[in-house]
Design a protein around this motif. Structure first.
Motif, PDB file in Angstrom:
ATOM      1  N   LEU A 183      51.212   7.502  41.960  1.00 53.57           N
ATOM      2  CA  LEU A 183      50.491   8.485  41.236  1.00 53.57           C
ATOM      3  C   LEU A 183      49.109   7.825  40.622  1.00 53.57           C
ATOM      4  N   ASN A 184      47.983   8.459  41.123  1.00 49.81           N
ATOM      5  CA  ASN A 184      46.705   8.124  40.696  1.00 49.81           C
ATOM      6  C   ASN A 184      46.572   8.998  39.557  1.00 49.81           C
ATOM      7  N   ALA A 185      46.466   8.139  38.384  1.00 47.51           N
ATOM      8  CA  ALA A 185      46.174   8.781  37.230  1.00 47.51           C
ATOM      9  C   ALA A 185      44.959   8.164  36.246  1.00 47.51           C
ATOM     10  N   THR A 186      43.891   7.967  37.007  1.00 47.88           N
ATOM     11  CA  THR A 186      43.096   6.855  36.636  1.00 47.88           C
ATOM     12  C   THR A 186      41.778   7.702  35.866  1.00 47.88           C
ATOM     13  N   GLY A 187      41.732   8.824  35.726  1.00 44.30           N
ATOM     14  CA  GLY A 187      40.882   9.896  35.091  1.00 44.30           C
ATOM     15  C   GLY A 187      39.528   9.634  35.735  1.00 44.30           C
ATOM     16  N   VAL A 188      38.491   9.340  35.148  1.00 40.32           N
ATOM     17  CA  VAL A 188      37.370   9.385  35.812  1.00 40.32           C
ATOM     18  C   VAL A 188      37.038   8.511  37.075  1.00 40.32           C
ATOM     19  N   TRP A 189      38.093   7.362  37.215  1.00 36.23           N
ATOM     20  CA  TRP A 189      38.031   6.318  38.456  1.00 36.23           C
ATOM     21  C   TRP A 189      38.918   6.926  39.445  1.00 36.23           C
ATOM     22  N   ALA A 190      39.451   8.109  39.456  1.00 39.79           N
ATOM     23  CA  ALA A 190      40.431   8.558  40.438  1.00 39.79           C
ATOM     24  C   ALA A 190      39.932   8.540  41.583  1.00 39.79           C
ATOM     25  N   ASP A 191      38.489   8.817  41.968  1.00 37.54           N
ATOM     26  CA  ASP A 191      37.798   8.927  43.478  1.00 37.54           C
ATOM     27  C   ASP A 191      38.044   7.457  43.990  1.00 37.54           C
ATOM     28  N   GLU A 192      38.036   6.314  43.033  1.00 39.14           N
ATOM     29  CA  GLU A 192      38.195   4.989  43.610  1.00 39.14           C
ATOM     30  C   GLU A 192      39.376   4.651  44.372  1.00 39.14           C
ATOM     31  N   ILE A 193      40.523   5.266  43.620  1.00 39.20           N
ATOM     32  CA  ILE A 193      41.938   4.885  44.309  1.00 39.20           C
ATOM     33  C   ILE A 193      41.787   6.040  45.378  1.00 39.20           C
ATOM     34  N   ILE A 194      41.677   7.102  45.441  1.00 42.28           N
ATOM     35  CA  ILE A 194      41.685   8.096  46.646  1.00 42.28           C
ATOM     36  C   ILE A 194      40.977   7.518  47.689  1.00 42.28           C
ATOM     37  N   LYS A 195      39.672   6.823  47.599  1.00 40.25           N
ATOM     38  CA  LYS A 195      38.960   6.237  48.718  1.00 40.25           C
ATOM     39  C   LYS A 195      39.880   5.000  49.144  1.00 40.25           C
ATOM     40  N   MET A 196      40.585   4.312  48.526  1.00 40.22           N
ATOM     41  CA  MET A 196      41.501   3.146  49.015  1.00 40.22           C
ATOM     42  C   MET A 196      42.461   3.961  49.990  1.00 40.22           C
TER      43      MET A 196
END
Length: 516
Positions: free
Chosen positions: A218-231
Motif C-alpha cells: 500500500l502506497n500511503a505516502t501523501g505528497v510523495w505518492a507519485d514517486e512510489i507509483i513511478k517505481m
C-alpha cells in the motif's frame, strides 16, 4: 514500541506492507492489524515527519466544505470527529468557535448555516450552534475588532494534537500486532509475473538493505505518492497536486481566550482560524498551489504577509513579524486537478489499484483517517488481494486512552502514559529537571520518548514527541543540547553524535524562525 525487536521480525511474509507513516498509513496499520492481517509499516523519516504533523490541529466536519456543497464529506467527517472523541479523549478537545459578524446578514447566514452543520453530525454533535450578542461574545473573544461588529455565531468543533495522535496510532498498531519501523526508506518494488510481490528497503540508521515479501503493498505516502507509483510505472501520469498551508504561532496575549476564532472570508476568500493551542495562539492557514516541494517546506513571504495582514483586520492589537514564535509549513496531498484554485479541490480521498496490484491512496484529511483506512482495506479485499475481514475500529480505544483528563496539565496529551512519565521522574532527581526553564517538559519526557516512542533524533523529540519546535523555535534550539545529552545516554551514543544532532537541529529550526 521497540525498533530492535521490529527489525528481527522482517524475515516474515507479510499480508500487507504499508509505505508511509503519516495519518493514512498509521490509521491503516491499526485497522489492518486489528482485522488480523500480518502488517508491516515503513516510514522513510520519523512518523508523521511531513504533512501529518503540520495540520491546523482541528478535527472538523469542515465548515468551508459545507459552503462548497460537499455534504457527503461534511457528514463523513462529522461522524469521524465524534468517533475520535470517543476513542481518544486524552487527545481531543471540544472547542467553542466564534465567528465575528460585521453585518446583520452574516449573523443570519452563519447561524442558520451552522444549524445544518449540527444536523449532519447527528448524535455525534459536539454542541449546538447559536447566535451570540456582541457584548456577550466579546467576553469570550477579547482583542477582536469591535468597529461595525454586529454579533457572533457560535459553533463547536474538535481540536487535537496531530503528531501526538500519530505516535499513539503507531503504539496502537503495535499493540494490535503490527510491526512499524521509522527511518526505513523504500528503494524498489519487487515483482513476480508483473505483480507486486514485495519491496526493497534501506535502514537509514545503519545502512542495511532488506528484501521484504508481501501479498499487498500500500502506497500511503501523501505528497510523495507519485514517486512510489513511478517505481511501478516509470511513465505514470501525475496523481498529486500539492497545496501548501502555513501557520504562525504567537504568545497568548494576542488572543487571550479559551474559545477559537473562525474568519469565514479573508481578503482573498479563504478561511482563517485563530486557535488556542498548548498555551499559545495558532493562526492559519494558507492554501497555495506549488509545483516543487521538499519534506521540510519553507513558508513563503506572501503567505506570512497574508496571515499578518488578516490579523490586522480582525484583532484590535495585532501581532507583528517580531512576535512570531514559530512558523511551520505543511503540504496537502490533493488529488491532481485542472482546477487552479486549490481551496476548491476536493479533500475526499481516492483509492487506486494498479495492474501490478500496487494499491495507492491519496487525498483525504486527518479527520477522516480512520474511514480512509477502512475504505482502502475494504477495496483491497474486494479486489481479491486480501481475505475479506470486517473493520472493527469504530470503537477501538487509541493508546493512551483515558476518559477523565485535566487539560490544564501541560502533560495531558500523554493520557494513561502520564503515570509512566511520573515513574521515570521518581527514579532520580535529574529526571525531574526541565529541559527549558520556560516550559514544563522534563528529562523524564525525553527518556520516555526514547524507550517507548521510537525517538532517535533530537528533532523527533522536540518537534513531534513534544511540540516545542512548533510552539517556540528559539526555546527548542536552547533545549537541544540538554535533550541530545539525555538521548545519547539512552541510545549509547558519543560526544560526536551529540554535536552533530545539536547542529542539525539548529539548522532545521531556522526554517521555523522568522528573520526580521
Amino acid at each position: 514500541m521497540n525498533r530492535s525487536e521490529a527489525l528481527q521480525q522482517l524475515d516474515a511474509t507479510w499480508d500487507l506492507i504499508i509505505i508511509g507513516g503519516g495519518a493514512t498509513g498509521l490509521g491503516t496499520a491499526v485497522d489492518a492489524a486489528n482485522r488480523g492481517y500480518k502488517t508491516l509499516l515503513l516510514e522513510q523519516a520519523d512518523f508523521c515527519k511531513g504533512t501529518s504533523s503540520k495540520a491546523t490541529k482541528l478535527v472538523h466536519g469542515g465548515v468551508r466544505y459545507l459552503e462548497q456543497g460537499n455534504i457527503a464529506l461534511v457528514r463523513e467527517a462529522s461522524i469521524e470527529r465524534g468517533l475520535l472523541y470517543q476513542n481518544a479523549p486524552h487527545l481531543f478537545k471540544n472547542l467553542t468557535f466564534l465567528i465575528p459578524n460585521y453585518s446583520y446578514y452574516n449573523n443570519l447566514l452563519y447561524t442558520v448555516g451552522l444549524k445544518f452543520y449540527d444536523i449532519l453530525a447527528g448524535s455525534l454533535s459536539l454542541g449546538k450552534s447559536k447566535y451570540v450578542k456582541t457584548k456577550t461574545g466579546l467576553l469570550q473573544a477579547k482583542n477582536v475588532k469591535t468597529k461595525d461588529l454586529k454579533g457572533f455565531t457560535q459553533y463547536h468543533d474538535g481540536q487535537f494534537d496531530d503528531a501526538r495522535l500519530a505516535i499513539n496510532l503507531a503504539q496502537t498498531a503495535t499493540n494490535q500486532g503490527a510491526t512499524l519501523l521509522n527511518y526505513m526508506q523504500v528503494t524498489q518494488l519487487l515483482k513476480k509475473d508483473n505483480k507486486i510481490s514485495g519491496l526493497t528497503a534501506t535502514d537509514i540508521l545503519n545502512g542495511k538493505e532488506y528484501k521484504l515479501q508481501a501479498k499487498v503493498v500500500l502506497n500511503a505516502t501523501g505528497v510523495w505518492a507519485d514517486e512510489i507509483i513511478k517505481m511501478d510505472v516509470p511513465k505514470a501520469v501525475k496523481t498529486i497536486q500539492p497545496s501548501q498551508g502555513i501557520h504562525l504561532v504567537f504568545n497568548k496575549e494576542f488572543y487571550p481566550n479559551e474559545t477559537a476564532l473562525m474568519i469565514p472570508k479573508t481578503t482573498d476568500g479563504r478561511v482563517l482560524f485563530v486557535i488556542p493551542w498548548h498555551d499559545k495562539v495558532l493562526v492559519g492557514t494558507t492554501d497555495t498551489k506549488i509545483e516543487s516541494y521538499e519534506i521540510e517546506p519553507l513558508a513563503l513571504e506572501n503567505e506570512i504577509d497574508f496571515i499578518l495582514l488578516n490579523c490586522q483586520h480582525y484583532l484590535e492589537i495585532p501581532p507583528s513579524r517580531a512576535d512570531v514564535l514559530s512558523v511551520f509549513s505543511g503540504l496537502r496531498p490533493l488529488a491532481a486537478s485542472t482546477n487552479d484554485k486549490t481551496k476548491e479541490i476536493s479533500r475526499s480521498h481516492k483509492i487506486m489499484i494498479a495492474k501490478s496490484n500496487l494499491v495507492t491512496i491519496i487525498g483525504g484529511k486527518w479527520t477522516t483517517y480512520r474511514k480512509m483506512a477502512e475504505d482502502v482495506l475494504d477495496k483491497t479485499s474486494k479486489a481479491g488481494l486480501l481475505p475479506a475481514k470486517k473493520c472493527k475500529t469504530q470503537n477501538l480505544h487509541i493508546h493512551g486512552y483515558k476518559k477523565e483528563i485535566d487539560q490544564n496539565n501541560p502533560f495531558y496529551f500523554y493520557g494513561s502514559d502520564l503515570e509512566k512519565i511520573k515513574a521515570i521522574e521518581q527514579e532520580n532527581v535529574m529526571n525531574q529537571e526541565k529541559i527549558h526553564p520556560n516550559y514544563a517538559f522534563t528529562s523524564a519526557c525525553v527518556i520516555f520518548a526514547v524507550q517507548n516512542e521510537m525517538a532517535f533524533k533530537v528533532e523527533d523529540f522536540l518537534a513531534r514527541r513534544i511540540r516545542l519546535l512548533f510552539l517556540d523555535a528559539k526555546a527548542a534550539v536552547e533545549a537541544a543540547p540538554k535533550v541530545a545529552q539525555i538521548m545519547a545516554q539512552e541510545l549509547n551514543q558519543d560526544a560526536t553524535w551529540i554535536a552533530n544532532e545539536v547542529t542539525a537541529f539548529a539548522l532545521l529550526a531556522k526554517k521555523y524562525e522568522l528573520t526580521l
